[in-house]
Design a protein around this motif. Structure first.
Motif, PDB file in Angstrom:
ATOM      1  N   GLU A  68      31.420 -19.719  24.426  1.00 63.87           N
ATOM      2  CA  GLU A  68      30.768 -18.671  25.213  1.00 63.87           C
ATOM      3  C   GLU A  68      29.295 -18.536  24.836  1.00 63.87           C
ATOM      4  O   GLU A  68      28.440 -18.404  25.710  1.00 63.87           O
ATOM      5  CB  GLU A  68      31.486 -17.332  25.019  1.00 63.87           C
ATOM      6  N   GLN A  69      29.012 -18.594  23.544  1.00 67.12           N
ATOM      7  CA  GLN A  69      27.634 -18.490  23.098  1.00 67.12           C
ATOM      8  C   GLN A  69      26.811 -19.688  23.565  1.00 67.12           C
ATOM      9  O   GLN A  69      25.669 -19.543  24.002  1.00 67.12           O
ATOM     10  CB  GLN A  69      27.565 -18.384  21.566  1.00 67.12           C
ATOM     11  N   ARG A  70      27.412 -20.867  23.498  1.00 68.52           N
ATOM     12  CA  ARG A  70      26.721 -22.072  23.960  1.00 68.52           C
ATOM     13  C   ARG A  70      26.454 -22.011  25.469  1.00 68.52           C
ATOM     14  O   ARG A  70      25.371 -22.372  25.930  1.00 68.52           O
ATOM     15  CB  ARG A  70      27.562 -23.301  23.621  1.00 68.52           C
ATOM     16  N   MET A  71      27.442 -21.534  26.229  1.00 67.99           N
ATOM     17  CA  MET A  71      27.271 -21.408  27.681  1.00 67.99           C
ATOM     18  C   MET A  71      26.188 -20.374  28.002  1.00 67.99           C
ATOM     19  O   MET A  71      25.365 -20.591  28.900  1.00 67.99           O
ATOM     20  CB  MET A  71      28.592 -21.005  28.347  1.00 67.99           C
ATOM     21  N   ARG A  72      26.172 -19.267  27.284  1.00 71.53           N
ATOM     22  CA  ARG A  72      25.156 -18.239  27.501  1.00 71.53           C
ATOM     23  C   ARG A  72      23.759 -18.807  27.223  1.00 71.53           C
ATOM     24  O   ARG A  72      22.826 -18.588  27.993  1.00 71.53           O
ATOM     25  CB  ARG A  72      25.429 -17.038  26.603  1.00 71.53           C
ATOM     26  N   GLN A  73      23.640 -19.571  26.149  1.00 71.67           N
ATOM     27  CA  GLN A  73      22.359 -20.194  25.800  1.00 71.67           C
ATOM     28  C   GLN A  73      21.943 -21.194  26.866  1.00 71.67           C
ATOM     29  O   GLN A  73      20.774 -21.258  27.251  1.00 71.67           O
ATOM     30  CB  GLN A  73      22.466 -20.875  24.432  1.00 71.67           C
ATOM     31  N   MET A  74      22.896 -21.965  27.372  1.00 68.69           N
ATOM     32  CA  MET A  74      22.591 -22.955  28.399  1.00 68.69           C
ATOM     33  C   MET A  74      22.166 -22.271  29.702  1.00 68.69           C
ATOM     34  O   MET A  74      21.265 -22.760  30.396  1.00 68.69           O
ATOM     35  CB  MET A  74      23.789 -23.867  28.632  1.00 68.69           C
ATOM     36  N   ARG A  75      22.786 -21.153  30.039  1.00 68.87           N
ATOM     37  CA  ARG A  75      22.385 -20.416  31.245  1.00 68.87           C
ATOM     38  C   ARG A  75      20.961 -19.882  31.115  1.00 68.87           C
ATOM     39  O   ARG A  75      20.166 -19.964  32.048  1.00 68.87           O
ATOM     40  CB  ARG A  75      23.347 -19.258  31.504  1.00 68.87           C
ATOM     41  N   LYS A  76      20.642 -19.345  29.932  1.00 66.31           N
ATOM     42  CA  LYS A  76      19.277 -18.856  29.698  1.00 66.31           C
ATOM     43  C   LYS A  76      18.272 -19.985  29.825  1.00 66.31           C
ATOM     44  O   LYS A  76      17.213 -19.826  30.428  1.00 66.31           O
ATOM     45  CB  LYS A  76      19.169 -18.206  28.313  1.00 66.31           C
ATOM     46  N   GLU A  77      18.601 -21.124  29.239  1.00 67.32           N
ATOM     47  CA  GLU A  77      17.702 -22.281  29.303  1.00 67.32           C
ATOM     48  C   GLU A  77      17.560 -22.770  30.742  1.00 67.32           C
ATOM     49  O   GLU A  77      16.460 -23.124  31.174  1.00 67.32           O
ATOM     50  CB  GLU A  77      18.246 -23.406  28.415  1.00 67.32           C
ATOM     51  N   ASP A  78      18.653 -22.752  31.489  1.00 66.88           N
ATOM     52  CA  ASP A  78      18.616 -23.170  32.890  1.00 66.88           C
ATOM     53  C   ASP A  78      17.725 -22.239  33.717  1.00 66.88           C
ATOM     54  O   ASP A  78      16.906 -22.698  34.530  1.00 66.88           O
ATOM     55  CB  ASP A  78      20.035 -23.196  33.460  1.00 66.88           C
ATOM     56  N   GLU A  79      17.854 -20.932  33.499  1.00 63.25           N
ATOM     57  CA  GLU A  79      17.007 -19.965  34.210  1.00 63.25           C
ATOM     58  C   GLU A  79      15.537 -20.166  33.852  1.00 63.25           C
ATOM     59  O   GLU A  79      14.665 -20.128  34.721  1.00 63.25           O
ATOM     60  CB  GLU A  79      17.432 -18.539  33.866  1.00 63.25           C
ATOM     61  N   ARG A  80      15.275 -20.404  32.578  1.00 63.15           N
ATOM     62  CA  ARG A  80      13.896 -20.623  32.143  1.00 63.15           C
ATOM     63  C   ARG A  80      13.314 -21.875  32.793  1.00 63.15           C
ATOM     64  O   ARG A  80      12.176 -21.871  33.272  1.00 63.15           O
ATOM     65  CB  ARG A  80      13.837 -20.746  30.626  1.00 63.15           C
ATOM     66  N   LEU A  81      14.112 -22.933  32.842  1.00 65.23           N
ATOM     67  CA  LEU A  81      13.645 -24.169  33.451  1.00 65.23           C
ATOM     68  C   LEU A  81      13.422 -24.014  34.955  1.00 65.23           C
ATOM     69  O   LEU A  81      12.478 -24.586  35.512  1.00 65.23           O
ATOM     70  CB  LEU A  81      14.625 -25.307  33.176  1.00 65.23           C
ATOM     71  N   LYS A  82      14.268 -23.232  35.622  1.00 70.81           N
ATOM     72  CA  LYS A  82      14.079 -22.988  37.057  1.00 70.81           C
ATOM     73  C   LYS A  82      12.781 -22.228  37.310  1.00 70.81           C
ATOM     74  O   LYS A  82      12.025 -22.564  38.226  1.00 70.81           O
ATOM     75  CB  LYS A  82      15.259 -22.209  37.638  1.00 70.81           C
ATOM     76  N   LYS A  83      12.512 -21.220  36.490  1.00 68.16           N
ATOM     77  CA  LYS A  83      11.268 -20.466  36.628  1.00 68.16           C
ATOM     78  C   LYS A  83      10.060 -21.359  36.382  1.00 68.16           C
ATOM     79  O   LYS A  83       9.060 -21.295  37.097  1.00 68.16           O
ATOM     80  CB  LYS A  83      11.251 -19.268  35.668  1.00 68.16           C
ATOM     81  N   GLU A  84      10.157 -22.202  35.370  1.00 63.90           N
ATOM     82  CA  GLU A  84       9.065 -23.125  35.057  1.00 63.90           C
ATOM     83  C   GLU A  84       8.854 -24.117  36.204  1.00 63.90           C
ATOM     84  O   GLU A  84       7.719 -24.425  36.571  1.00 63.90           O
ATOM     85  CB  GLU A  84       9.371 -23.874  33.756  1.00 63.90           C
ATOM     86  N   ASP A  85       9.943 -24.588  36.779  1.00 64.48           N
ATOM     87  CA  ASP A  85       9.861 -25.518  37.902  1.00 64.48           C
ATOM     88  C   ASP A  85       9.198 -24.858  39.116  1.00 64.48           C
ATOM     89  O   ASP A  85       8.344 -25.465  39.779  1.00 64.48           O
ATOM     90  CB  ASP A  85      11.249 -26.030  38.266  1.00 64.48           C
ATOM     91  N   GLU A  86       9.574 -23.601  39.384  1.00 65.31           N
ATOM     92  CA  GLU A  86       8.955 -22.869  40.497  1.00 65.31           C
ATOM     93  C   GLU A  86       7.455 -22.689  40.240  1.00 65.31           C
ATOM     94  O   GLU A  86       6.636 -22.852  41.146  1.00 65.31           O
ATOM     95  CB  GLU A  86       9.622 -21.511  40.665  1.00 65.31           C
ATOM     96  N   ARG A  87       7.110 -22.362  39.018  1.00 67.01           N
ATOM     97  CA  ARG A  87       5.704 -22.162  38.670  1.00 67.01           C
ATOM     98  C   ARG A  87       4.920 -23.465  38.832  1.00 67.01           C
ATOM     99  O   ARG A  87       3.816 -23.482  39.396  1.00 67.01           O
ATOM    100  CB  ARG A  87       5.586 -21.655  37.236  1.00 67.01           C
ATOM    101  N   LEU A  88       5.500 -24.566  38.383  1.00 68.05           N
ATOM    102  CA  LEU A  88       4.822 -25.852  38.522  1.00 68.05           C
ATOM    103  C   LEU A  88       4.696 -26.281  39.981  1.00 68.05           C
ATOM    104  O   LEU A  88       3.682 -26.857  40.380  1.00 68.05           O
ATOM    105  CB  LEU A  88       5.558 -26.926  37.710  1.00 68.05           C
ATOM    106  N   ASP A  89       5.722 -25.996  40.797  1.00 63.24           N
ATOM    107  CA  ASP A  89       5.643 -26.301  42.226  1.00 63.24           C
ATOM    108  C   ASP A  89       4.519 -25.502  42.887  1.00 63.24           C
ATOM    109  O   ASP A  89       3.771 -26.034  43.712  1.00 63.24           O
ATOM    110  CB  ASP A  89       6.974 -25.995  42.925  1.00 63.24           C
ATOM    111  N   GLU A  90       4.412 -24.237  42.496  1.00 59.60           N
ATOM    112  CA  GLU A  90       3.359 -23.384  43.045  1.00 59.60           C
ATOM    113  C   GLU A  90       1.976 -23.914  42.652  1.00 59.60           C
ATOM    114  O   GLU A  90       1.069 -24.020  43.484  1.00 59.60           O
ATOM    115  CB  GLU A  90       3.544 -21.954  42.542  1.00 59.60           C
ATOM    116  N   LEU A  91       1.820 -24.266  41.387  1.00 58.50           N
ATOM    117  CA  LEU A  91       0.536 -24.807  40.932  1.00 58.50           C
ATOM    118  C   LEU A  91       0.217 -26.145  41.599  1.00 58.50           C
ATOM    119  O   LEU A  91      -0.937 -26.417  41.948  1.00 58.50           O
ATOM    120  CB  LEU A  91       0.542 -24.972  39.414  1.00 58.50           C
ATOM    121  N   SER A  92       1.234 -26.949  41.805  1.00 56.64           N
ATOM    122  CA  SER A  92       1.033 -28.238  42.470  1.00 56.64           C
ATOM    123  C   SER A  92       0.582 -28.052  43.913  1.00 56.64           C
ATOM    124  O   SER A  92      -0.314 -28.760  44.384  1.00 56.64           O
ATOM    125  CB  SER A  92       2.330 -29.043  42.424  1.00 56.64           C
TER     126      SER A  92
END
Length: 98
Positions: free
Chosen positions: A48-72
């Motif tokens: 459960e802790q590993r899944m929670r960490q992976m979800r947080k990392e996934d959300e962070r990566l999605k936000k970063e991807d959106e930010r990079l798409d916007e900058l691009s």
């Protein structure tokens, strides 16, 4: 009645290290007293802790991807507007092309 508490060990030993330090007859008793439900709960908690960490990392990566798409897209807009508004620069004789 006074109770004396022993201090906790300074280093943590895994279950395997603890069992290896026991005499063979004590290891057999430990195996007979094994509680699989406790281990399953610990494993479930770890998952459960590993899944929670992976979800947080996934959300962070999605936000970063959106930010990079916007900058691009902003960079593309700037480059396309600069290409249409200015003439191409001629190379200076001292500059080398790569």
């Amino acid at each position: 009645m006074s109770t004396s508490w022993e201090p906790l060990p300074s280093t943590y030993r895994s279950k395997q290290a603890f069992l290896a330090s026991l005499p063979p007859w004590r290891r057999l008793l430990q195996k007979l007293n094994w509680h699989p439900t406790v281990e399953l709960k610990v494993q479930r908690y770890e998952l459960e802790q590993r899944m929670r960490q992976m979800r947080k990392e996934d959300e962070r990566l999605k936000k970063e991807d959106e930010r990079l798409d916007e900058l691009s897209s902003k960079l593309s807009a700037i480059l396309s507007s600069s290409d249409t508004s200015s003439t191409p620069r001629n190379a200076m004789p001292g500059e080398s092309e790569m």
